[in-house]
Design a protein around this motif. Structure first.
Motif, PDB file in Angstrom:
ATOM      1  N   ASP A 328       4.417   8.279  -4.171  1.00  0.00           N
ATOM      2  CA  ASP A 328       3.491   7.363  -4.841  1.00  0.00           C
ATOM      3  C   ASP A 328       3.252   6.159  -3.940  1.00  0.00           C
ATOM      4  N   ILE A 329       1.984   5.784  -3.764  1.00  0.00           N
ATOM      5  CA  ILE A 329       1.657   4.618  -2.956  1.00  0.00           C
ATOM      6  C   ILE A 329       1.430   3.425  -3.870  1.00  0.00           C
ATOM      7  N   SER A 330       1.580   2.234  -3.319  1.00  0.00           N
ATOM      8  CA  SER A 330       1.457   1.016  -4.114  1.00  0.00           C
ATOM      9  C   SER A 330       0.000   0.760  -4.484  1.00  0.00           C
ATOM     10  N   GLU A 331      -0.200  -0.187  -5.435  1.00  0.00           N
ATOM     11  CA  GLU A 331      -1.563  -0.526  -5.852  1.00  0.00           C
ATOM     12  C   GLU A 331      -2.357  -1.115  -4.687  1.00  0.00           C
ATOM     13  N   GLU A 332      -1.712  -1.986  -3.893  1.00  0.00           N
ATOM     14  CA  GLU A 332      -2.420  -2.597  -2.772  1.00  0.00           C
ATOM     15  C   GLU A 332      -2.857  -1.541  -1.756  1.00  0.00           C
ATOM     16  N   ALA A 333      -1.953  -0.607  -1.437  1.00  0.00           N
ATOM     17  CA  ALA A 333      -2.310   0.440  -0.476  1.00  0.00           C
ATOM     18  C   ALA A 333      -3.403   1.342  -1.035  1.00  0.00           C
ATOM     19  N   ALA A 334      -3.351   1.620  -2.343  1.00  0.00           N
ATOM     20  CA  ALA A 334      -4.384   2.458  -2.949  1.00  0.00           C
ATOM     21  C   ALA A 334      -5.739   1.759  -2.919  1.00  0.00           C
TER      22      ALA A 334
END
Length: 401
Positions: A328-334
């Motif tokens: 799972d990637i973070s919100e910022e990276a997404a």
């Protein structure tokens, strides 16, 4: 003993059995008359190496000294050749191998065509086959490459040059077609009109008369560069050419997942050895993983003897089984990934985009498994489209600069 004598001579390794004093007297007497080598102690007694023809000469001194002599080994190329002569099947197999190799290396196995593709390549292969240049033909029966080149050139009138090169069992035919330079097509008289609503930023006119000014808002179909030049009663129709840059707007919506798949190599590396013959592959050692993704690093060695190359190759594969993992990637990276995807979509939809003047995120929705964004862009791109003069006469002209 010299290395050459060891290789081609005939020698026997002899074990001496008896008490130490008797063996010493025996060696003292024999060493004065016969050459001895490799005198050494072993668990079962003293050992020496003598010529095979001198073994009989050891019998009498041994009996007189009270020593027994036992032959425990034979050395030298003479014994090896003698054993080989007792196996005619091996000799026949060796001669058959070299005879078969000589025959196969004299055949043409591959005929490659370079320089052209498609129908032209097939025409080259057909012409070569008609001249006898095809797989299975003995190379000694072929004419010189220069003669083949002339014959192919005569059969291929569209070819400007034909070259033939033989490397081992492979022949490469290179054909270069004539290049006919077509005259630049002259487009018919035309205007350049706006392809969409925009604010004029700049223009570069190569031919024609600009009829818009910077900062003007234009509608789709409006004339930007007129193809009519000169006085109205004597106007000359030309093909307007140039670029007109205007600021236009796009709304882009993209969705990117928040889960990404990664491949890792946690299992140990494996080796696989195979022989490739033509289009087939025979596995000699190792085996690929039963399932899953595998990263393969292949090394290939083709069998060649001097200038002759055979269609046989040894392949060694280093196999790394891959394990698939989902992270799972973070919100910022997404969000960063979503904006990158939005820009990629913008450049795909735009036409010769020169500059991004505005980038506004209108909406973003972050969920557990995906991110949705809607972005408004203001960009500068070429908005000019060609249009026939007759079809554009009714367009509303703009002001001239």
């Amino acid at each position: 003993m010299e290395r050459r004598d060891r290789l081609w001579g005939a020698y026997a390794e002899v074990r001496l059995i008896g008490d130490r004093s008797a063996v010493g007297r025996f060696l003292t007497r024999v060493a004065a008359a016969l050459p001895l080598w490799d005198v050494r102690e072993s668990e079962d007694g003293l050992r020496i190496v003598v010529r095979a023809g001198d073994v009989k000469k050891l019998r009498r001194p041994a009996r007189e000294a009270g020593v027994r002599v036992r032959i425990v080994g034979r050395r030298g190329g003479a014994f090896w050749i003698s054993g080989l002569l007792r196996r005619p099947g091996i000799i026949a197999g060796v001669f058959l191998f070299f005879a078969l190799f000589a025959v196969l290396s004299n055949l043409i196995w591959f005929v490659d065509v370079a320089g052209v593709t498609g129908e032209e390549a097939e025409a080259v292969r057909a012409a070569a086959a008609a001249l006898g240049l095809k797989p299975g033909r003995p190379a000694s029966h072929l004419p010189e490459p220069a003669a083949i080149e002339r014959a192919l050139k005569a059969r291929l009138p569209w070819a400007a040059w034909v070259g033939v090169e033989r490397t081992g069992v492979r022949v490469t035919i290179t054909a270069v077609p004539h290049t006919v330079r077509e005259k630049d097509a002259v487009p018919p008289p035309r205007h350049l009109v706006a392809g969409r609503k925009a604010v004029i930023v700049d223009y570069v006119v190569a031919r024609g008369r600009p009829v818009v000014r910077r900062g003007e808002v234009v509608e789709p179909g409006q004339v930007l560069v007129s193809g009519l030049i000169g006085p109205p009663d004597r106007a000359l129709a030309v093909a307007a050419d140039g670029k007109v840059y205007g600021e236009v707007w796009y709304d882009v919506q993209v969705t990117v997942p928040r889960k990404r798949a990664l491949f890792t190599t946690r299992e140990p590396e494996r080796l696989a050895v195979a022989v490739a013959l033509g289009g087939r592959r025979l596995l000699l050692y190792g085996k690929p993983p039963a399932s899953g993704d595998v990263l393969v690093d292949r090394r290939r060695w083709r069998l060649a003897f001097g200038p002759w190359s055979l269609p046989v190759a040894l392949e060694i594969d280093r196999l790394r089984p891959l394990a698939r993992e989902t992270i799972d990637i973070s919100e910022e990276a997404a969000l960063r990934a979503a904006l990158q995807a939005a820009r990629a979509e913008l450049y795909r939809r735009g036409r010769d985009v020169q500059e991004i003047r505005a980038e506004t995120v209108l909406q973003r929705v972050i969920e557990d498994d995906k991110v949705y964004v809607s972005v408004h862009y203001g960009v500068v791109e070429d908005i000019a489209r060609p249009a026939p003069i007759d079809a554009a006469d009714g367009a509303r002209p703009g002001g001239t600069e």
